[in-house]
Design a protein around this motif. Structure first.
Motif, PDB file in Angstrom:
ATOM      1  N   PRO B   7       0.731  -1.197  -0.030  1.00  0.00           N
ATOM      2  CA  PRO B   7      -0.037  -0.160   0.056  1.00  0.00           C
ATOM      3  C   PRO B   7       0.829   1.067  -0.277  1.00  0.00           C
ATOM      4  O   PRO B   7       1.997   1.240   0.402  1.00  0.00           O
ATOM      5  CB  PRO B   7      -0.761  -0.047   1.515  1.00  0.00           C
ATOM      6  CG  PRO B   7      -0.113  -1.114   2.108  1.00  0.00           C
ATOM      7  CD  PRO B   7       0.792  -2.010   1.272  1.00  0.00           C
ATOM      8  N   TYR B   8       0.415   2.274  -0.328  1.00  0.00           N
ATOM      9  CA  TYR B   8       0.783   3.709  -0.124  1.00  0.00           C
ATOM     10  C   TYR B   8       1.609   3.880   1.173  1.00  0.00           C
ATOM     11  O   TYR B   8       2.566   4.486   1.266  1.00  0.00           O
ATOM     12  CB  TYR B   8      -0.069   4.811  -0.815  1.00  0.00           C
ATOM     13  CG  TYR B   8      -0.165   5.087  -2.303  1.00  0.00           C
ATOM     14  CD1 TYR B   8      -0.809   3.943  -2.832  1.00  0.00           C
ATOM     15  CD2 TYR B   8       0.150   5.967  -2.708  1.00  0.00           C
ATOM     16  CE1 TYR B   8      -1.021   4.141  -4.209  1.00  0.00           C
ATOM     17  CE2 TYR B   8      -0.136   6.338  -4.221  1.00  0.00           C
ATOM     18  CZ  TYR B   8      -0.580   5.417  -4.731  1.00  0.00           C
ATOM     19  OH  TYR B   8      -0.685   5.505  -6.159  1.00  0.00           O
ATOM     20  N   LYS B   9       0.635   3.454   2.016  1.00  0.00           N
ATOM     21  CA  LYS B   9       1.188   3.878   3.510  1.00  0.00           C
ATOM     22  C   LYS B   9       0.997   2.660   4.273  1.00  0.00           C
ATOM     23  O   LYS B   9      -0.353   2.011   4.074  1.00  0.00           O
ATOM     24  CB  LYS B   9       0.231   4.908   4.003  1.00  0.00           C
ATOM     25  CG  LYS B   9       0.493   6.293   3.419  1.00  0.00           C
ATOM     26  CD  LYS B   9      -0.535   7.412   4.176  1.00  0.00           C
ATOM     27  CE  LYS B   9      -1.825   6.815   3.752  1.00  0.00           C
ATOM     28  NZ  LYS B   9      -3.084   7.958   4.665  1.00  0.00           N
ATOM     29  N   TYR B  11       0.682   1.200   7.748  1.00  0.00           N
ATOM     30  CA  TYR B  11       0.206   1.371   9.316  1.00  0.00           C
ATOM     31  C   TYR B  11       0.340   0.354  10.090  1.00  0.00           C
ATOM     32  O   TYR B  11      -0.196  -0.858   9.663  1.00  0.00           O
ATOM     33  CB  TYR B  11      -0.932   1.913   9.266  1.00  0.00           C
ATOM     34  CG  TYR B  11      -1.116   3.577   9.232  1.00  0.00           C
ATOM     35  CD1 TYR B  11      -0.551   4.785  10.116  1.00  0.00           C
ATOM     36  CD2 TYR B  11      -1.814   4.033   8.007  1.00  0.00           C
ATOM     37  CE1 TYR B  11      -0.760   5.916   9.658  1.00  0.00           C
ATOM     38  CE2 TYR B  11      -2.161   5.480   7.565  1.00  0.00           C
ATOM     39  CZ  TYR B  11      -1.468   6.189   8.607  1.00  0.00           C
ATOM     40  OH  TYR B  11      -1.533   7.659   8.229  1.00  0.00           O
ATOM     41  N   ARG B  83       0.594   8.061  17.014  1.00  0.00           N
ATOM     42  CA  ARG B  83       1.395   6.880  16.503  1.00  0.00           C
ATOM     43  C   ARG B  83       0.776   5.852  16.246  1.00  0.00           C
ATOM     44  O   ARG B  83      -0.357   5.743  16.765  1.00  0.00           O
ATOM     45  CB  ARG B  83       2.689   6.566  17.139  1.00  0.00           C
ATOM     46  CG  ARG B  83       3.606   7.700  17.631  1.00  0.00           C
ATOM     47  CD  ARG B  83       4.990   7.008  18.320  1.00  0.00           C
ATOM     48  NE  ARG B  83       5.715   6.575  17.136  1.00  0.00           N
ATOM     49  CZ  ARG B  83       6.390   7.352  16.218  1.00  0.00           C
ATOM     50  NH1 ARG B  83       6.495   8.584  16.376  1.00  0.00           N
ATOM     51  NH2 ARG B  83       6.970   6.759  15.198  1.00  0.00           N
ATOM     52  N   PRO B  84       1.151   4.776  15.391  1.00  0.00           N
ATOM     53  CA  PRO B  84       2.163   4.723  14.769  1.00  0.00           C
ATOM     54  C   PRO B  84       2.061   5.670  13.425  1.00  0.00           C
ATOM     55  O   PRO B  84       1.251   6.003  13.151  1.00  0.00           O
ATOM     56  CB  PRO B  84       2.243   3.060  13.962  1.00  0.00           C
ATOM     57  CG  PRO B  84       0.723   2.880  14.068  1.00  0.00           C
ATOM     58  CD  PRO B  84       0.126   3.421  15.354  1.00  0.00           C
ATOM     59  N   CYS B  92       4.698   8.125  -6.309  1.00  0.00           N
ATOM     60  CA  CYS B  92       4.825   8.968  -7.098  1.00  0.00           C
ATOM     61  C   CYS B  92       6.114   9.802  -7.388  1.00  0.00           C
ATOM     62  O   CYS B  92       6.370  10.137  -8.585  1.00  0.00           O
ATOM     63  CB  CYS B  92       3.705  10.266  -6.755  1.00  0.00           C
ATOM     64  SG  CYS B  92       2.204   9.720  -6.729  1.00  0.00           S
ATOM     65  N   ASN B 110       2.942  13.967  11.294  1.00  0.00           N
ATOM     66  CA  ASN B 110       1.665  13.876  11.491  1.00  0.00           C
ATOM     67  C   ASN B 110       1.158  14.300  13.066  1.00  0.00           C
ATOM     68  O   ASN B 110       0.316  13.349  13.446  1.00  0.00           O
ATOM     69  CB  ASN B 110       0.832  12.511  11.217  1.00  0.00           C
ATOM     70  CG  ASN B 110       0.449  12.678   9.698  1.00  0.00           C
ATOM     71  OD1 ASN B 110       0.830  13.834   9.145  1.00  0.00           O
ATOM     72  ND2 ASN B 110       0.207  11.699   9.113  1.00  0.00           N
ATOM     73  N   GLU B 382       4.657  14.002  -4.124  1.00  0.00           N
ATOM     74  CA  GLU B 382       4.080  13.547  -2.927  1.00  0.00           C
ATOM     75  C   GLU B 382       3.178  14.076  -2.033  1.00  0.00           C
ATOM     76  O   GLU B 382       2.452  13.758  -1.022  1.00  0.00           O
ATOM     77  CB  GLU B 382       5.352  12.917  -2.118  1.00  0.00           C
ATOM     78  CG  GLU B 382       6.223  12.059  -2.622  1.00  0.00           C
ATOM     79  CD  GLU B 382       5.396  10.460  -2.684  1.00  0.00           C
ATOM     80  OE1 GLU B 382       4.826  10.127  -1.678  1.00  0.00           O
ATOM     81  OE2 GLU B 382       5.568   9.623  -3.766  1.00  0.00           O
ATOM     82  N   GLY B 383       2.920  15.618  -2.343  1.00  0.00           N
ATOM     83  CA  GLY B 383       1.922  16.375  -1.462  1.00  0.00           C
ATOM     84  C   GLY B 383       2.266  16.760  -0.220  1.00  0.00           C
ATOM     85  O   GLY B 383       2.423  18.073  -0.272  1.00  0.00           O
ATOM     86  N   THR B 384       2.954  15.920   0.616  1.00  0.00           N
ATOM     87  CA  THR B 384       3.591  16.654   1.925  1.00  0.00           C
ATOM     88  C   THR B 384       4.474  17.782   1.653  1.00  0.00           C
ATOM     89  O   THR B 384       5.739  17.369   1.051  1.00  0.00           O
ATOM     90  CB  THR B 384       4.129  15.610   2.635  1.00  0.00           C
ATOM     91  OG1 THR B 384       3.071  14.550   2.926  1.00  0.00           O
ATOM     92  CG2 THR B 384       4.695  15.954   4.174  1.00  0.00           C
TER      93      THR B 384
END
Lengths: 457, 457
Positions: B7-9, B11, B83-84, B92, B110, B382-384
């Motif tokens: 996945p992209y992220k 967790y 967290r996590p 991207c 975050n 990447e947005g961030t």
């Protein structure tokens, strides 16, 4: 801490993420009244709207029949970079309040734009790109929407022209710079780029601008260049459609743990976040499958639901946009300058207005000092620094939780935490220093503002 | 996009989160050299350190034997609120670079403090509370550490006195206000609160302060009041211990998908983020269980690893803190004022220094305009929006990925994205406007600064 089985944060996996947006209007018995041409007072046609908006977005705007819109893969890929957003169990707030209520919030601030606005920005940029456009224009006040749109346009390689209210442009240089990082051009409004800007500057040489003026500039630029369209971050039905991702994720996360909310709370300015959050729950309510208390929270200085009139009105101060039937304080209404944060719009989404008129949801207004007190209380126990807008919902969530403390009821409360307060520290400072005052328009002021509503036969 | 299964992220679930910190020193063959008393040049005793630091933290600071420290439940509960942190697959960015490399980053931004600093702040606040103290004192420059500590103290109901370098106090009022929301008292340094502050103000009436001076004030206040201790956000071993949560989560997330990194990259100022990120990987490397390239990235204007000397030096400009054996540019070294962002510390964690001296890791320095170019490229796909500090790691990650493009190697690159750039927009603006210059100290400048190292027998 009670109920150990439910984690602090419920994250959906990628495969559990919604793959379609939900169009609440399809399930509404009384459909929202159509947008009207401001000159002819006849319903806006797709052709007329297509001069300003992208074709696919016009289709979405006018569609009150199809309940589901599959989310294009490109948009889902972008969503995966910052979504799903967490549904957080506010264990620490519950403990602080000593309430038997169970409090959850859907946090939309974990992306660089800092708010839920990105959910619609990426969709609108996608359709503009798909239509082969060069770019889009928009206005921004505080800058959340402009930032979100800049990010979205940068992702799709689309030009982005932002007209930023001059006073914000000067007072919030950091917001402006974030947009520039994403390649947007940011122009203080009013500007000499447009006819309307020139006219306003000639009439009011020292003006610091207004959202209404910035809208007019952005619309003018888009209308004059066939490679551009105008995009808007709230109020419209297309925006509520995209924002349904908030409610769909919330519902999926709750369902995963068999949680049934009793009360759903959201702040309301133009209505995009609230409309998105409540969409699937309201759908169930309308279809008689479940019942929820749904509460819109607005500032007492801009009380369109609680003290406005349900009538056709202009969407913008310049009176060039379509007429919409909504709860309104009159298009000339401007909240007191003492009012901090957003939620300053004189009207409301026409879909939410219809639902409210039909008695399907409640509305309440709160003074800003109470909002900031709730924001600070929340930040100190839950960590996250909330945006002033979102804190309207926090205020009422806390109030409802305290009622549960009195009655002993174990209600489940869900609210929308739309964004972070990083860029609102000037307001927090005012609050801290005891310099924040509350403002409530008099009945006479509201009546005077409503006296200028357009007459629609 | 390749490799759809990841996945992209990534967790971790709450149950997968690490329940103990890892003390890398326990596995090191050559232990870091002990801290020395600045007057006697003898190893600092627990008693001496206990005058300034909390007892439990002193124990952690001096312990190079025990590999694992169970994380107290109260801290784990707080961790669960933010967290996590996600391990993000930079799909991207990979596509943009057209590289066969697989890039991952561990994102620590975050949370409201905006960086990884909160991981240690909450631990240090916890032990202060447990010891029955009234509060803690600290210094802050840019404000990330001060914000994190304010949040942590507010959570445990602890008083928090922050001495903020005067120039930052004035230039970053928003940072100051965030701390005030969390109930901290923020004093511009130098101040009239302390003897050292008064002395400095008498000598330099117009001074805008320095980190070294703010440290001295915070230490003085803590030393004089038995209800207070001083806490520090980087450099120390206790901080690296708490920050091991970053690396442990990263490793758990990678293991979940059977991903084996080839290169691990982190930015290095005092070393807390880098030390935390690499801890479990370095442990494997030392124990011969795996091999990784580990790269520290520092600014070319403050190149302690790449151009400094491995020797005992003062940790602070005031020369009141213990001596540490580390890679240093001399305690009087101050990076050029043209240098933007953090990573301005003249020295380096003594643990990381030992590892570098032993050839277990590499180091590289990069000029800031190349760092900001990487930051912008990253943000747009990447947005961030990354912090300038973190962007040092981005720069080298991109460089390594481009090397893979040339060689065709499918290497797996992991880097630490320590925080967001919200509060660094003035530097971004400079970069945009072409007003940012690079600075590289001459060999003579470094030699002159190193001429004043203390003589330790």
């Amino acid at each position: 801490m009670s109920n150990e089985k439910i984690p602090y944060k419920i994250y959906l996996s990628e495969s559990e993420m919604p793959d379609a947006w939900y169009n609440l209007r399809a399930d509404m018995v009384n459909k929202p009244a159509p947008l009207l041409n401001p000159e002819t007072h006849k319903p806006m046609t797709a052709e007329e709207l297509g001069e300003v908006f992208c074709d696919e977005l016009v289709k979405q705007e006018l569609d009150d029949t199809n309940a589901w819109y599959p989310i294009p893969q490109e948009i889902r890929d972008f969503y995966k970079m910052y979504r799903p957003s967490p549904l957080v169990r506010a264990y620490c707030l519950e403990e602080k309040l000593q309430t038997p209520a169970k409090i959850y919030y859907k946090f939309e601030g974990n992306n660089t734009s800092g708010s839920h606005k990105l959910n619609s920005a990426i969709a609108q940029a996608y359709y503009a790109k798909k239509q082969g456009l060069t770019g889009v224009t928009t206005e921004t006040g505080a800058g959340q929407w402009g930032t979100a749109l800049s990010m979205a346009c940068s992702y799709f390689g689309l030009d982005c022209k932002v007209y930023m209210v001059k006073v914000s442009y000067e007072q919030k240089p950091f917001r402006r710079e974030v947009m520039r990082v994403y390649g947007a051009s940011v122009t203080p409004s009013p500007s000499m780029d447009t006819e309307v800007g020139k006219r306003i500057l000639a009439e009011h040489p020292g003006t610091t601008g207004s959202l209404g003026c910035a809208i007019s500039e952005a619309v003018e630029v888009a209308s004059k260049d066939p490679g551009y369209r105008y995009v808007l971050g709230s109020v419209l039905n297309q925006v509520m459609l995209h924002q349904s991702i908030i409610g769909l994720e919330t519902k999926a996360a709750l369902d995963k743990y068999n949680i049934k909310p009793d009360i759903i709370i959201g702040c309301a300015g133009g209505g995009s976040n609230l409309g998105g959050l409540i969409a699937p729950f309201m759908g169930e309510k309308i279809r008689g499958e479940a019942d929820y208390r749904i509460i819109a929270v607005e500032p007492s200085s801009c009380p369109s639901f609680t003290r406005g009139k349900y009538a056709y009105d202009y969407c913008d101060t310049g009176k060039v946009c379509p007429l919409s039937k909504m709860y309104t304080l009159g298009s000339g209404y401007i909240p007191s300058a003492t009012h901090a944060g957003g939620l300053r719009y004189h009207g409301m989404s026409n879909t939410l207005s219809q639902l409210y008129a039909d008695g399907l949801m409640e509305a309440v207004s709160v003074p800003q000092t109470e909002v900031f007190a709730a924001a600070e209380e929340f930040a100190r126990v839950e960590g996250t620094l909330p945006a002033p807008e979102s804190s309207h919902a926090i205020r009422i969530a806390i109030n409802e939780a305290l009622k549960c403390k009195e009655t002993g009821e174990e209600k489940t409360i869900v609210f929308g935490l739309t964004g972070t307060g990083y860029f609102d520290m000037m307001s927090y400072e005012k609050f801290h220093d005891g310099k924040m005052t509350d403002y409530r328009p008099t009945d006479e002021e509201i009546a005077a503002s409503l006296a200028n509503l357009p007459v629609v036969e």
